[in-house]
Design an enzyme around this catalytic site. Sequence first.
Site, mmCIF file in Angstrom:
data_model
loop_
_atom_site.group_PDB
_atom_site.id
_atom_site.type_symbol
_atom_site.label_atom_id
_atom_site.label_comp_id
_atom_site.label_asym_id
_atom_site.label_seq_id
_atom_site.Cartn_x
_atom_site.Cartn_y
_atom_site.Cartn_z
ATOM 1 N N LYS A 207 0.831 -1.202 0.000
ATOM 2 C CA LYS A 207 0.000 0.000 0.000
ATOM 3 C C LYS A 207 0.868 1.255 0.000
ATOM 4 C CE LYS A 207 -3.868 0.158 2.374
ATOM 5 N NZ LYS A 207 -4.879 0.311 3.461
ATOM 6 N N GLU A 213 10.318 -5.571 3.661
ATOM 7 C CA GLU A 213 10.515 -6.887 3.047
ATOM 8 C C GLU A 213 10.103 -6.872 1.576
ATOM 9 O OE1 GLU A 213 9.166 -7.683 7.386
ATOM 10 O OE2 GLU A 213 8.702 -6.260 5.771
ATOM 11 N N GLY A 268 -5.214 -4.883 5.739
ATOM 12 C CA GLY A 268 -4.339 -5.762 4.974
ATOM 13 C C GLY A 268 -4.810 -7.199 4.933
ATOM 14 N N ARG A 269 -5.225 -7.725 6.089
ATOM 15 C CA ARG A 269 -5.617 -9.135 6.122
ATOM 16 C C ARG A 269 -7.027 -9.358 5.591
ATOM 17 N NH1 ARG A 269 -4.639 -7.012 10.908
ATOM 18 N NH2 ARG A 269 -6.221 -6.840 12.546
ATOM 19 N N GLU A 354 -3.698 -12.102 14.314
ATOM 20 C CA GLU A 354 -3.361 -10.686 14.195
ATOM 21 C C GLU A 354 -4.564 -9.819 14.569
ATOM 22 O OE1 GLU A 354 -0.322 -9.282 11.233
ATOM 23 O OE2 GLU A 354 -2.071 -8.290 10.381
ATOM 24 N N HIS A 385 -1.427 -38.118 11.006
ATOM 25 C CA HIS A 385 -0.186 -38.852 11.239
ATOM 26 C C HIS A 385 0.905 -37.943 11.793
ATOM 27 C CE1 HIS A 385 -1.499 -42.620 9.277
ATOM 28 N NE2 HIS A 385 -2.303 -41.787 8.622
ATOM 29 N N LYS A 512 9.533 -4.327 13.741
ATOM 30 C CA LYS A 512 9.991 -3.610 12.548
ATOM 31 C C LYS A 512 10.878 -2.436 12.926
ATOM 32 C CE LYS A 512 5.937 -4.514 9.592
ATOM 33 N NZ LYS A 512 4.836 -3.866 8.836
#
Length: 553
Positions: A207, A213, A268-269, A354, A385, A512
Amino acid sequence: MSEKLTDLAEWKALEDEASSLAQVHMRDLFTRDDARFDKLSGEAAGLFVDYSKNLVTEETVGKLLSLASARGLEDKRAAMYAGDKINETEDRAVLHVALRDTTHGKYSVDGEDVMPLIEEELSRMDRFCAAIHSGGHTGYTGKPLTTIVNIGIGGSDLGPVMITEALKPYWIEGRECHFVSNVDGTHLAETLAAVDPETTLFIIASKTFTTQETMTNAMSARDWFLQRGASEADVAKHFIALSTNAGEVSKFGIDTDNMFKFWDWVGGRYSLWSAIGLSIALQVGFENFRKLLDGAAAMDRHFETAPLNENLPALLALIGVWNRNFLDIGTHAVLPYDQYLHRLAAYLQQADMESNGKGVVMDGSAVSASTGPVIFGEPGTNGQHAFYQLIHQGTDKISADFIAPALSHNPLGDHHVKLLANFLAQPEALMRGKTTDEVKAELGDSIPADRLDMIARHKTFTGNRPTNSILMERLTPETLGALIALYEHKIFCQGVIWGINSFDQWGVELGKVLAKAILPELAERGQDKPAATAHDASTNGLIDRINRIRKSS
C-alpha cells in the site's frame, strides 16, 4: 460498554453453566436428544455447519446469545456495515464487505458512496486481465506474459496465495503463478531461477510502497530483470503495483496507469477481495474472481440479516468464546480435508491471531478475559499422522474445525470416499472417546491378564473434545469465498464479545522498528564493526557474533 466483561451477569451465568456441565459427556448429550444434530447445525451460502459436537446444550447457546446481546453485537454489526469508524485506534471504517457487493448507496465512508470507486477499480482489473490473457499486453520482446510473480507480505501474500492454491482446478491453462514474501533472499532467488524474464509479470503489492521486506524483494527482482537484457524502459511492461503511493511507484519505473488502488478502510488481512487479489484474477480468470466475491457476498448477506440464533458466523464465534473462556481451551486447529486448502491454516493464523491477539480493550485498559486462541492446522489426513495424537490424548484440550467438500475435483478411485470417512471419523472419535471398559472388552483375551489394565489405560480416550464440521458440495470460487467470509465475521464477532479492536495490529510494529535500528549495526561481509552496545547483553552479543562470522567469510 464500561462494565468489565467478566462482571456481567451474562458472563457469570455462563460460568455457572460451565460448572454444571463439568461432569457431562458429549456422548450422553447425543444419547439424550435424538434431534441434537438438527438443533445445533445450520446452512448458509453453500456451507453446512455442524456445531453439535461441542460441550453445549440449547440452554448454553441461549446464554451465549444473551452475552452477545449484552455486548451489543447487533449494533456493532450494523455500525460496520454503515461505514462507521469501528477501527477506533486508527480512526478508520472497516468495509471489506463493500468490496464484494454491488449495492450503490449502501456503503459510505465520510458520506461518500464507495461503490463507484470499487467498481472502477474492478473494471480496471478486468481490462488488465483481458490484456494479459489475450496477449494485448506483452513483454519487452513481444512474448506473452504467462508467468506471475506476486511480491508482498502478510495480507498482500497470505490471502492471494491461499486462494490461488485453493482454486487450482480453475487455473488458466499455460499460466504459472509464484508468490514471494520472505525477505530471506532464498525465497526470491529460488523463484527467479524458475522463471523467464521475457514472459514474467511482477506484481509489487505494498500500500505504501515502503514495506521493507516487499521493497527489498522488489528491488532485487528489478535488478535481476535489468541484468538479463532488459532496459529501464522495459520495467513498465513487466512490473505493476498494488499501492496508493504514486510517487514511489513512478520512481520505481512502473507506469502509474498500471497502479491498482485500494483504500485505508480495507485492512491488509481483509484485502484479497480488492486489487490485492489481482494475482488471483490473473491466474483463474476475472470471471472466477468475481464468483469468489459473490460467494463472500452471499455469506455477508447471511451475517447481516440472519437473527443471531441462526447466524452461522455469530454462532461459531460464540462457541469459540465458550471454549476459550469457559472451558479453558487456548488452541484451535483448522483441519481441511481437501489438499487444495493446504494454505488455509496459515491464512487464518494471520486473520485470527493478528486480529484478536490483543491484551487491551477499546479504552486501553487490560482485558479481563483471555482473547484469541493459537491457530494451527494441516490438511487431513496428513495431520492425523502428525499432531492428532496430542488432540486425542494430550493433557491440553484443543478445539478444531473439520472442513470438507462432499465431491472432489479429482475423483480418483476410492480416494475421496476414504478421505471423507476420515473427515467423519475423527470428530466422532474426539467427541465419543473410548472408555477403559470398552477397550478391555475389545481386547478380550488377546492381552495377558497381568498387562490388561496397563494396556487398556494407554488405549483409553477421554473424548469430550469439541469440534465443528463445515461441509460444502464442492470447493468452488463461490464456496471458498463464503468460507473465508464466514471466518472473517466469526473473528469480528469474537472481538466484539471481548471488547477489543480486531482491526489494528500494533504488535507487528515494534519488531519492525527495532530491526531498522539494528540493520546499520550489522557489518558488510568482510568488513569490521565496533562492538554493539545499544541493546541488552543478549542482543549485543548476537550482533557481535554475527559480525565476526561475516567478517571472516
